[in-house]
Design a protein around this motif. Sequence first.
Motif, short mmCIF file in Angstrom:
data_model
loop_
_atom_site.label_atom_id
_atom_site.label_comp_id
_atom_site.label_asym_id
_atom_site.label_seq_id
_atom_site.Cartn_x
_atom_site.Cartn_y
_atom_site.Cartn_z
N PRO A 30 0.84 -1.21 0.00
CA PRO A 30 0.00 0.00 0.00
C PRO A 30 0.87 1.26 0.00
CG PRO A 30 -0.83 -1.60 1.57
CD PRO A 30 0.49 -2.12 1.10
N THR A 31 0.56 2.15 -0.92
CA THR A 31 1.36 3.36 -1.11
C THR A 31 0.45 4.53 -1.44
OG1 THR A 31 3.11 1.98 -2.08
CG2 THR A 31 3.27 4.35 -2.44
N VAL A 32 0.73 5.66 -0.79
CA VAL A 32 0.09 6.93 -1.15
C VAL A 32 1.12 7.69 -1.97
CG1 VAL A 32 -0.79 9.13 -0.28
CG2 VAL A 32 -1.38 6.99 0.88
N TYR A 33 0.69 8.26 -3.09
CA TYR A 33 1.62 8.92 -3.99
C TYR A 33 1.06 10.26 -4.45
CZ TYR A 33 -1.44 7.15 -7.68
OH TYR A 33 -2.52 6.88 -8.48
N ILE A 34 2.00 11.12 -4.87
CA ILE A 34 1.62 12.41 -5.43
C ILE A 34 2.27 12.56 -6.78
CG2 ILE A 34 1.63 14.93 -5.13
CD1 ILE A 34 1.83 14.50 -2.12
N LEU A 35 1.47 12.96 -7.77
CA LEU A 35 1.95 13.24 -9.12
C LEU A 35 1.84 14.74 -9.39
CD1 LEU A 35 0.00 10.52 -11.17
CD2 LEU A 35 2.33 10.36 -10.29
N SER A 36 2.66 15.22 -10.31
CA SER A 36 2.56 16.60 -10.77
C SER A 36 2.98 16.66 -12.23
CB SER A 36 3.46 17.51 -9.92
OG SER A 36 3.26 18.85 -10.28
N ASN A 37 2.75 17.80 -12.84
CA ASN A 37 3.17 18.00 -14.23
C ASN A 37 4.47 18.81 -14.30
OD1 ASN A 37 1.90 20.31 -13.31
ND2 ASN A 37 0.67 20.61 -15.14
N LYS A 38 4.80 19.54 -13.22
CA LYS A 38 6.02 20.34 -13.17
C LYS A 38 6.20 20.83 -11.74
CE LYS A 38 3.47 24.49 -14.44
NZ LYS A 38 3.30 25.57 -15.38
N ARG A 39 7.33 21.43 -11.46
CA ARG A 39 7.58 21.99 -10.14
C ARG A 39 6.50 23.02 -9.82
NH1 ARG A 39 12.98 22.96 -7.32
NH2 ARG A 39 12.26 23.93 -5.42
N ASN A 40 5.92 22.91 -8.65
CA ASN A 40 4.84 23.79 -8.19
C ASN A 40 3.62 23.76 -9.10
OD1 ASN A 40 6.15 24.78 -5.82
ND2 ASN A 40 7.44 26.02 -7.14
N GLY A 41 3.47 22.67 -9.84
CA GLY A 41 2.34 22.54 -10.76
C GLY A 41 1.12 21.93 -10.09
N THR A 42 0.24 21.42 -10.90
CA THR A 42 -0.97 20.76 -10.43
C THR A 42 -0.59 19.48 -9.69
OG1 THR A 42 -2.14 21.66 -12.33
CG2 THR A 42 -3.20 19.83 -11.19
N LEU A 43 -1.31 19.16 -8.61
CA LEU A 43 -1.02 17.98 -7.80
C LEU A 43 -2.16 16.99 -7.88
CD1 LEU A 43 0.34 19.70 -4.57
CD2 LEU A 43 1.67 18.78 -6.49
N TYR A 44 -1.80 15.71 -7.88
CA TYR A 44 -2.77 14.61 -7.81
C TYR A 44 -2.31 13.67 -6.72
CZ TYR A 44 -5.20 10.29 -8.99
OH TYR A 44 -5.97 9.16 -8.94
N ILE A 45 -3.20 13.32 -5.81
CA ILE A 45 -2.89 12.39 -4.73
C ILE A 45 -3.69 11.12 -4.97
CG2 ILE A 45 -3.00 11.97 -2.25
CD1 ILE A 45 -2.83 15.05 -1.90
N GLY A 46 -2.99 9.97 -4.91
CA GLY A 46 -3.64 8.70 -5.12
C GLY A 46 -3.11 7.64 -4.17
N VAL A 47 -3.75 6.47 -4.20
CA VAL A 47 -3.34 5.34 -3.37
C VAL A 47 -3.35 4.10 -4.26
CG1 VAL A 47 -5.67 4.82 -2.52
CG2 VAL A 47 -3.69 4.16 -1.17
N THR A 48 -2.41 3.20 -4.03
CA THR A 48 -2.30 1.99 -4.84
C THR A 48 -1.59 0.90 -4.06
OG1 THR A 48 -1.52 1.09 -6.96
CG2 THR A 48 -0.09 2.70 -5.87
#
Length: 121
Positions: A30-48
């Motif tokens: 189980p992992t919580v992760y954060i994605l972005s498109n660039k530094r200080n960009g849009t953030l997405y938080i997910g779990v997998t």
Amino acid sequence: MKQFNVIPAEAGIHCYLARRSQGIGMPKQPTVYILSNKRNGTLYIGVTSNLIQRVWQHKNNLTPGFSQKYNLHRLIYFELFENMEVAIQYEKQLKKWNRKWKIELIENTNPEWNDLYLEIV
């Protein structure tokens, strides 16, 4: 505030790297992760439970929705958990945080916002 059994992101990276160097594949964890498109960009938080597979899906636009719409392909943060229930609780908590707190969390372990995916595959 509820306490979570968390393996810090930096330790998680080292754990993955150690397993890879021993020829051991990526464990399902189980992992919580954060994605972005660039530094200080849009953030997405997910779990997998399978971080490599899930990030690969995001990078290849196989997951329709928010991450695809904003080209969120850069894995900038992740934390490992002992079980999925705790990971889901933490994901929900992070989503309620204000942006400043999320950025501080990311920059504590990944100040350059590097794509960590290349370090775990």
